[in-house]
Design a protein around this motif. Structure first.
Motif, PDB file in Angstrom:
ATOM      1  N   LEU A 143       0.804  -1.221   0.000  1.00 38.81           N
ATOM      2  CA  LEU A 143       0.000   0.000   0.000  1.00 38.81           C
ATOM      3  C   LEU A 143       0.842   1.279   0.000  1.00 38.81           C
ATOM      4  O   LEU A 143       0.487   2.255  -0.658  1.00 38.81           O
ATOM      5  CB  LEU A 143      -0.945   0.019   1.207  1.00 38.81           C
ATOM      6  CG  LEU A 143      -2.052  -1.024   1.216  1.00 38.81           C
ATOM      7  CD1 LEU A 143      -2.814  -0.980   2.538  1.00 38.81           C
ATOM      8  CD2 LEU A 143      -3.001  -0.838   0.048  1.00 38.81           C
ATOM      9  N   SER A 144       1.942   1.262   0.737  1.00 41.66           N
ATOM     10  CA  SER A 144       2.737   2.479   0.873  1.00 41.66           C
ATOM     11  C   SER A 144       3.817   2.615  -0.194  1.00 41.66           C
ATOM     12  O   SER A 144       4.275   3.722  -0.472  1.00 41.66           O
ATOM     13  CB  SER A 144       3.398   2.538   2.256  1.00 41.66           C
ATOM     14  OG  SER A 144       4.437   1.577   2.352  1.00 41.66           O
ATOM     15  N   GLY A 145       4.237   1.490  -0.743  1.00 48.78           N
ATOM     16  CA  GLY A 145       5.358   1.518  -1.679  1.00 48.78           C
ATOM     17  C   GLY A 145       6.694   1.686  -0.972  1.00 48.78           C
ATOM     18  O   GLY A 145       7.729   1.857  -1.608  1.00 48.78           O
ATOM     19  N   ASN A 146       6.686   1.643   0.355  1.00 49.08           N
ATOM     20  CA  ASN A 146       7.902   1.792   1.158  1.00 49.08           C
ATOM     21  C   ASN A 146       8.344   0.457   1.728  1.00 49.08           C
ATOM     22  O   ASN A 146       7.514  -0.417   2.000  1.00 49.08           O
ATOM     23  CB  ASN A 146       7.670   2.759   2.327  1.00 49.08           C
ATOM     24  CG  ASN A 146       7.347   4.152   1.864  1.00 49.08           C
ATOM     25  OD1 ASN A 146       7.879   4.621   0.872  1.00 49.08           O
ATOM     26  ND2 ASN A 146       6.458   4.817   2.586  1.00 49.08           N
ATOM     27  N   LYS A 147       9.635   0.332   1.952  1.00 51.68           N
ATOM     28  CA  LYS A 147      10.175  -0.844   2.617  1.00 51.68           C
ATOM     29  C   LYS A 147       9.831  -0.760   4.103  1.00 51.68           C
ATOM     30  O   LYS A 147       9.900   0.315   4.713  1.00 51.68           O
ATOM     31  CB  LYS A 147      11.690  -0.889   2.416  1.00 51.68           C
ATOM     32  CG  LYS A 147      12.334  -2.115   2.974  1.00 51.68           C
ATOM     33  CD  LYS A 147      13.821  -2.135   2.666  1.00 51.68           C
ATOM     34  CE  LYS A 147      14.432  -3.384   3.267  1.00 51.68           C
ATOM     35  NZ  LYS A 147      15.855  -3.473   2.994  1.00 51.68           N
ATOM     36  N   PHE A 148       9.439  -1.872   4.678  1.00 51.36           N
ATOM     37  CA  PHE A 148       9.116  -1.926   6.104  1.00 51.36           C
ATOM     38  C   PHE A 148      10.402  -1.810   6.915  1.00 51.36           C
ATOM     39  O   PHE A 148      11.382  -2.494   6.652  1.00 51.36           O
ATOM     40  CB  PHE A 148       8.413  -3.247   6.438  1.00 51.36           C
ATOM     41  CG  PHE A 148       8.098  -3.400   7.899  1.00 51.36           C
ATOM     42  CD1 PHE A 148       7.004  -2.775   8.448  1.00 51.36           C
ATOM     43  CD2 PHE A 148       8.911  -4.156   8.720  1.00 51.36           C
ATOM     44  CE1 PHE A 148       6.709  -2.906   9.803  1.00 51.36           C
ATOM     45  CE2 PHE A 148       8.628  -4.296  10.065  1.00 51.36           C
ATOM     46  CZ  PHE A 148       7.528  -3.671  10.597  1.00 51.36           C
ATOM     47  N   THR A 149      10.388  -0.930   7.891  1.00 54.57           N
ATOM     48  CA  THR A 149      11.525  -0.791   8.796  1.00 54.57           C
ATOM     49  C   THR A 149      11.043  -0.818  10.237  1.00 54.57           C
ATOM     50  O   THR A 149       9.897  -0.478  10.540  1.00 54.57           O
ATOM     51  CB  THR A 149      12.297   0.528   8.571  1.00 54.57           C
ATOM     52  OG1 THR A 149      11.399   1.624   8.776  1.00 54.57           O
ATOM     53  CG2 THR A 149      12.889   0.578   7.177  1.00 54.57           C
ATOM     54  N   ASP A 164       7.132   4.318  10.714  1.00 55.88           N
ATOM     55  CA  ASP A 164       5.790   4.264  10.126  1.00 55.88           C
ATOM     56  C   ASP A 164       5.291   2.832   9.996  1.00 55.88           C
ATOM     57  O   ASP A 164       4.122   2.544  10.270  1.00 55.88           O
ATOM     58  CB  ASP A 164       5.786   4.937   8.748  1.00 55.88           C
ATOM     59  CG  ASP A 164       5.976   6.442   8.840  1.00 55.88           C
ATOM     60  OD1 ASP A 164       5.753   7.010   9.925  1.00 55.88           O
ATOM     61  OD2 ASP A 164       6.347   7.044   7.820  1.00 55.88           O
ATOM     62  N   GLY A 165       6.167   1.922   9.592  1.00 53.78           N
ATOM     63  CA  GLY A 165       5.767   0.526   9.428  1.00 53.78           C
ATOM     64  C   GLY A 165       5.353  -0.115  10.736  1.00 53.78           C
ATOM     65  O   GLY A 165       4.321  -0.793  10.823  1.00 53.78           O
ATOM     66  N   HIS A 166       6.132   0.096  11.778  1.00 56.28           N
ATOM     67  CA  HIS A 166       5.822  -0.459  13.090  1.00 56.28           C
ATOM     68  C   HIS A 166       4.515   0.148  13.614  1.00 56.28           C
ATOM     69  O   HIS A 166       3.674  -0.558  14.180  1.00 56.28           O
ATOM     70  CB  HIS A 166       6.990  -0.186  14.035  1.00 56.28           C
ATOM     71  CG  HIS A 166       6.922  -0.888  15.352  1.00 56.28           C
ATOM     72  ND1 HIS A 166       7.835  -0.675  16.333  1.00 56.28           N
ATOM     73  CD2 HIS A 166       6.052  -1.788  15.880  1.00 56.28           C
ATOM     74  CE1 HIS A 166       7.548  -1.401  17.402  1.00 56.28           C
ATOM     75  NE2 HIS A 166       6.457  -2.087  17.145  1.00 56.28           N
ATOM     76  N   SER A 167       4.321   1.451  13.391  1.00 56.46           N
ATOM     77  CA  SER A 167       3.074   2.113  13.796  1.00 56.46           C
ATOM     78  C   SER A 167       1.872   1.512  13.076  1.00 56.46           C
ATOM     79  O   SER A 167       0.815   1.306  13.673  1.00 56.46           O
ATOM     80  CB  SER A 167       3.137   3.614  13.506  1.00 56.46           C
ATOM     81  OG  SER A 167       4.108   4.230  14.296  1.00 56.46           O
TER      82      SER A 167
END
Length: 112
Positions: A42-48, A68-71
């Motif tokens: 959904l975000s297009g970002n890598k999970f960190t 952001d991913g953890h949130s």
């Protein structure tokens, strides 16, 4: 589908195991892996995720989300409790450390 895996994750925490030792968080790990994959899609970002243990305040000893991913994962787990737990206020919860560890496992699995 999300409802089915959310309910499965919650049922797992309510089920008492007859085994001696630490209970398995397999259902939580599976749920978090799905949510992390969803976040990346959904975000297009890598999970960190970054390890940070609070040293003071009301959340002392907890692992608050600082990425952001953890949130996103924590919000999805809280939403699952709100939607599907029999009693949102008193339902047993996974600890912030359990959730952090599941996030860490998902991150490693997706990095392969």
């Amino acid at each position: 589908f999300l409802e089915a895996i959310s309910r499965s994750m919650l049922i797992d925490i309510h089920t008492k195991s007859e085994k001696i030792g630490r209970p398995s968080n397999k259902k939580l790990d599976e749920y978090v892996l799905f949510i992390v994959s969803l976040y990346q899609f959904l975000s297009g970002n890598k999970f960190t995720i970054l390890r940070h243990k609070s040293e003071s305040g009301s959340d002392k000893g907890q692992y608050p989300p600082i990425t952001d991913g953890h949130s996103f994962v924590c919000a999805c787990i809280d939403l699952a409790y709100f939607q599907f737990a029999e009693d949102y206020e008193t339902s047993p919860r996974y600890s912030s450390e359990n959730i952090y560890n599941s996030c860490e496992k998902a991150q490693k699995k997706l990095a392969r």
